[in-house]
Design an enzyme around this catalytic site. Structure first.
Site, PDB file in Angstrom:
ATOM      1  N   ASN A   7       0.988  -1.088   0.028  1.00 50.86           N
ATOM      2  CA  ASN A   7       0.093   0.123   0.018  1.00 50.86           C
ATOM      3  C   ASN A   7       0.781   1.318   0.199  1.00 50.86           C
ATOM      4  O   ASN A   7       1.882   1.408   0.893  1.00 50.86           O
ATOM      5  CB  ASN A   7      -1.029   0.034   1.260  1.00 50.86           C
ATOM      6  CG  ASN A   7      -1.873   1.294   1.277  1.00 50.86           C
ATOM      7  OD1 ASN A   7      -1.608   2.281   0.908  1.00 50.86           O
ATOM      8  ND2 ASN A   7      -3.136   0.859   1.738  1.00 50.86           N
ATOM      9  N   ARG A  18       4.466  18.553   0.638  1.00 48.64           N
ATOM     10  CA  ARG A  18       5.424  19.912   0.094  1.00 48.64           C
ATOM     11  C   ARG A  18       4.800  20.119  -1.324  1.00 48.64           C
ATOM     12  O   ARG A  18       5.496  21.093  -1.729  1.00 48.64           O
ATOM     13  CB  ARG A  18       6.566  19.328   0.350  1.00 48.64           C
ATOM     14  CG  ARG A  18       7.504  19.194   1.552  1.00 48.64           C
ATOM     15  CD  ARG A  18       7.522  20.656   2.150  1.00 48.64           C
ATOM     16  NE  ARG A  18       8.638  21.346   1.491  1.00 48.64           N
ATOM     17  CZ  ARG A  18       9.847  21.447   1.623  1.00 48.64           C
ATOM     18  NH1 ARG A  18      10.403  20.453   2.533  1.00 48.64           N
ATOM     19  NH2 ARG A  18      10.564  22.122   0.934  1.00 48.64           N
ATOM     20  N   HIS A  43      -5.376   3.550  -1.861  1.00 43.67           N
ATOM     21  CA  HIS A  43      -6.744   3.615  -1.106  1.00 43.67           C
ATOM     22  C   HIS A  43      -7.293   5.223  -1.385  1.00 43.67           C
ATOM     23  O   HIS A  43      -6.876   6.002  -0.273  1.00 43.67           O
ATOM     24  CB  HIS A  43      -6.533   3.348   0.449  1.00 43.67           C
ATOM     25  CG  HIS A  43      -8.145   3.476   0.864  1.00 43.67           C
ATOM     26  ND1 HIS A  43      -8.329   2.392   1.981  1.00 43.67           N
ATOM     27  CD2 HIS A  43      -9.078   4.172   0.928  1.00 43.67           C
ATOM     28  CE1 HIS A  43      -9.241   2.566   2.725  1.00 43.67           C
ATOM     29  NE2 HIS A  43     -10.015   3.704   1.658  1.00 43.67           N
ATOM     30  N   ARG A  45      -9.127   8.416  -1.107  1.00 39.52           N
ATOM     31  CA  ARG A  45     -10.152   9.093  -0.341  1.00 39.52           C
ATOM     32  C   ARG A  45     -10.948  10.270  -0.750  1.00 39.52           C
ATOM     33  O   ARG A  45     -10.015  10.869  -1.603  1.00 39.52           O
ATOM     34  CB  ARG A  45      -9.580   9.391   1.205  1.00 39.52           C
ATOM     35  CG  ARG A  45      -9.351   7.857   2.114  1.00 39.52           C
ATOM     36  CD  ARG A  45      -9.318   8.086   3.562  1.00 39.52           C
ATOM     37  NE  ARG A  45      -9.207   7.004   4.265  1.00 39.52           N
ATOM     38  CZ  ARG A  45      -8.402   6.087   4.137  1.00 39.52           C
ATOM     39  NH1 ARG A  45      -7.320   6.150   3.836  1.00 39.52           N
ATOM     40  NH2 ARG A  45      -8.566   4.938   5.380  1.00 39.52           N
ATOM     41  N   HIS A  50      -4.080  11.785   0.373  1.00 36.89           N
ATOM     42  CA  HIS A  50      -2.822  11.019   0.066  1.00 36.89           C
ATOM     43  C   HIS A  50      -2.783  10.671  -1.329  1.00 36.89           C
ATOM     44  O   HIS A  50      -2.580  11.350  -2.254  1.00 36.89           O
ATOM     45  CB  HIS A  50      -2.470   9.840   0.999  1.00 36.89           C
ATOM     46  CG  HIS A  50      -3.782   9.148   1.602  1.00 36.89           C
ATOM     47  ND1 HIS A  50      -4.731   8.388   0.932  1.00 36.89           N
ATOM     48  CD2 HIS A  50      -4.217   9.116   2.882  1.00 36.89           C
ATOM     49  CE1 HIS A  50      -5.750   7.994   1.625  1.00 36.89           C
ATOM     50  NE2 HIS A  50      -5.296   8.441   2.701  1.00 36.89           N
ATOM     51  N   GLU A  70      -8.664   0.156  -2.643  1.00 36.29           N
ATOM     52  CA  GLU A  70      -9.532  -0.068  -1.589  1.00 36.29           C
ATOM     53  C   GLU A  70     -10.087   1.551  -1.756  1.00 36.29           C
ATOM     54  O   GLU A  70      -9.787   2.469  -1.866  1.00 36.29           O
ATOM     55  CB  GLU A  70      -8.538   0.082  -0.206  1.00 36.29           C
ATOM     56  CG  GLU A  70      -7.839  -1.311  -0.224  1.00 36.29           C
ATOM     57  CD  GLU A  70      -6.923  -1.325   0.922  1.00 36.29           C
ATOM     58  OE1 GLU A  70      -6.529  -2.190   1.612  1.00 36.29           O
ATOM     59  OE2 GLU A  70      -6.898  -0.362   1.736  1.00 36.29           O
ATOM     60  N   THR A 100      -7.883   6.607   9.314  1.00 41.70           N
ATOM     61  CA  THR A 100      -7.637   5.088   8.668  1.00 41.70           C
ATOM     62  C   THR A 100      -8.873   4.381   8.896  1.00 41.70           C
ATOM     63  O   THR A 100      -9.787   4.707   9.760  1.00 41.70           O
ATOM     64  CB  THR A 100      -6.245   4.609   9.317  1.00 41.70           C
ATOM     65  OG1 THR A 100      -6.049   3.437   8.566  1.00 41.70           O
ATOM     66  CG2 THR A 100      -6.529   4.194  10.827  1.00 41.70           C
ATOM     67  N   HIS A 190      -3.953  -4.469   7.663  1.00 42.04           N
ATOM     68  CA  HIS A 190      -3.988  -3.512   8.803  1.00 42.04           C
ATOM     69  C   HIS A 190      -3.328  -3.605   9.926  1.00 42.04           C
ATOM     70  O   HIS A 190      -3.592  -4.573  10.894  1.00 42.04           O
ATOM     71  CB  HIS A 190      -5.586  -2.942   9.193  1.00 42.04           C
ATOM     72  CG  HIS A 190      -5.614  -1.445   9.520  1.00 42.04           C
ATOM     73  ND1 HIS A 190      -5.966  -0.521   8.855  1.00 42.04           N
ATOM     74  CD2 HIS A 190      -5.517  -0.885  10.794  1.00 42.04           C
ATOM     75  CE1 HIS A 190      -5.841   0.511   9.473  1.00 42.04           C
ATOM     76  NE2 HIS A 190      -5.647   0.322  10.736  1.00 42.04           N
ATOM     77  N   ASP A 191      -2.310  -2.820  10.118  1.00 40.11           N
ATOM     78  CA  ASP A 191      -1.173  -3.038  10.984  1.00 40.11           C
ATOM     79  C   ASP A 191      -0.204  -4.379  11.162  1.00 40.11           C
ATOM     80  O   ASP A 191       0.318  -4.645  12.009  1.00 40.11           O
ATOM     81  CB  ASP A 191      -1.856  -2.747  12.538  1.00 40.11           C
ATOM     82  CG  ASP A 191      -2.267  -1.504  12.654  1.00 40.11           C
ATOM     83  OD1 ASP A 191      -1.831  -0.609  11.749  1.00 40.11           O
ATOM     84  OD2 ASP A 191      -2.717  -1.099  13.443  1.00 40.11           O
ATOM     85  N   GLY A 213       0.994  -1.407   4.315  1.00 40.40           N
ATOM     86  CA  GLY A 213       1.460  -0.124   3.888  1.00 40.40           C
ATOM     87  C   GLY A 213       2.088   0.706   5.113  1.00 40.40           C
ATOM     88  O   GLY A 213       3.482   0.784   5.020  1.00 40.40           O
ATOM     89  N   HIS A 214       1.675   0.956   6.026  1.00 41.63           N
ATOM     90  CA  HIS A 214       2.145   2.102   7.115  1.00 41.63           C
ATOM     91  C   HIS A 214       3.422   1.503   7.632  1.00 41.63           C
ATOM     92  O   HIS A 214       4.571   2.006   7.573  1.00 41.63           O
ATOM     93  CB  HIS A 214       1.167   2.136   8.200  1.00 41.63           C
ATOM     94  CG  HIS A 214       1.708   3.274   9.202  1.00 41.63           C
ATOM     95  ND1 HIS A 214       1.686   4.523   9.164  1.00 41.63           N
ATOM     96  CD2 HIS A 214       2.233   2.930  10.292  1.00 41.63           C
ATOM     97  CE1 HIS A 214       2.270   5.273   9.998  1.00 41.63           C
ATOM     98  NE2 HIS A 214       2.559   4.167  11.092  1.00 41.63           N
TER      99      HIS A 214
END
Length: 237
Positions: A7, A18, A43, A45, A50, A70, A100, A190-191, A213-214
């Site tokens: 992700n 920036r 993903h 939104r 992002h 997603e 999130t 997720h996580d 991702g994260h």
């Protein structure tokens, strides 16, 4: 074999902080593929804080692995998915200003809506997945919506892993078994991280895809993207 879909939302977050095009989100997607990732997840939104809708349009024709989009299936999102026709669409019940994802779909309450949306995407030849909590009933009702796969929301597993990983994994194994018995494909995300991914995969080796991702992007700040992807792939062996 469990596929790793990277992700790249957090890469877009850094770029958007920036302005301009540094880092180059498209190039990162291509690099992830070159380094061994078997898919790219985005993903978008509604506020495009992002990943932007144009990013999705730019990425789709350039990557050679699977693209997973997603998101909450609002009208704008549905139009984007039908336009670019990714390999997979994952339906996630995000609210507009949600930081999130923090829960799966209630496939009982939303059954009629999800059945309609899934039908539109399947008619277009797009594989569908519904984001659900680790609950066998939610998995079974997702099957009734016509989806090809479910994606298990793994934050509760990740948060409980350190204290008691045996207890944390139990509901996920039960939900995963239910999906397998129903003939559903299985994703997870997720996580998930280098701390907890291998244990998860040991107990649910039939998972088709993990979307990460994260944690992966955070690890890449220290180890570099190439080495990080290599380590995540090793965790899935």
């Amino acid at each position: 074999m469990t596929k790793l879909s990277v992700n790249i939302n957090k890469v877009a977050t850094i770029r958007n902080a920036r302005g301009g095009n540094n880092p180059d989100v498209l190039q990162v997607a291509l690099d992830c593929e070159a380094f061994g990732a078997q898919g790219i997840t985005v993903h978008p939104r509604p506020d495009e804080r992002h990943i932007r809708y144009q990013d999705v349009r730019d990425i789709r024709p350039r990557i050679t692995t699977e693209l997973n989009i997603e998101g909450n299936p609002i009208d704008k999102y549905i139009e984007l998915v039908l336009e670019v026709k990714p390999t997979q669409v994952t339906l996630v019940p995000d609210t507009e200003n949600q930081i999130t994802s923090n829960h799966g779909y209630d496939t009982k309450q939303c059954k009629a809506f999800l059945t309609d949306v899934v039908g539109k995407f399947k008619e277009a030849g797009i594989r569908t997945s519904i984001f659900v909590d680790p609950d066998a009933e939610m998995v079974a009702l997702a099957k009734e919506c016509g989806t090809d796969r479910v994606e298990l929301y793994t934050e509760p597993y990740a948060s409980g892993y350190v204290e008691n990983r045996e207890e944390a994994i139990k509901p996920f194994v039960e939900a995963a078994v239910a999906a397998r018995e129903l003939g559903l494909g299985l994703n997870a995300g997720h996580d998930l991280s280098l701390v907890n991914l291998h244990y998860f995969h040991q107990h649910i080796p039939w998972v088709d895809e993990v979307s990460i991702g994260h944690a992966l992007i955070c690890d890449a700040l220290y180890m570099g993207l190439h080495e990080t992807i290599k380590k995540y792939l090793e965790a899935l062996k």
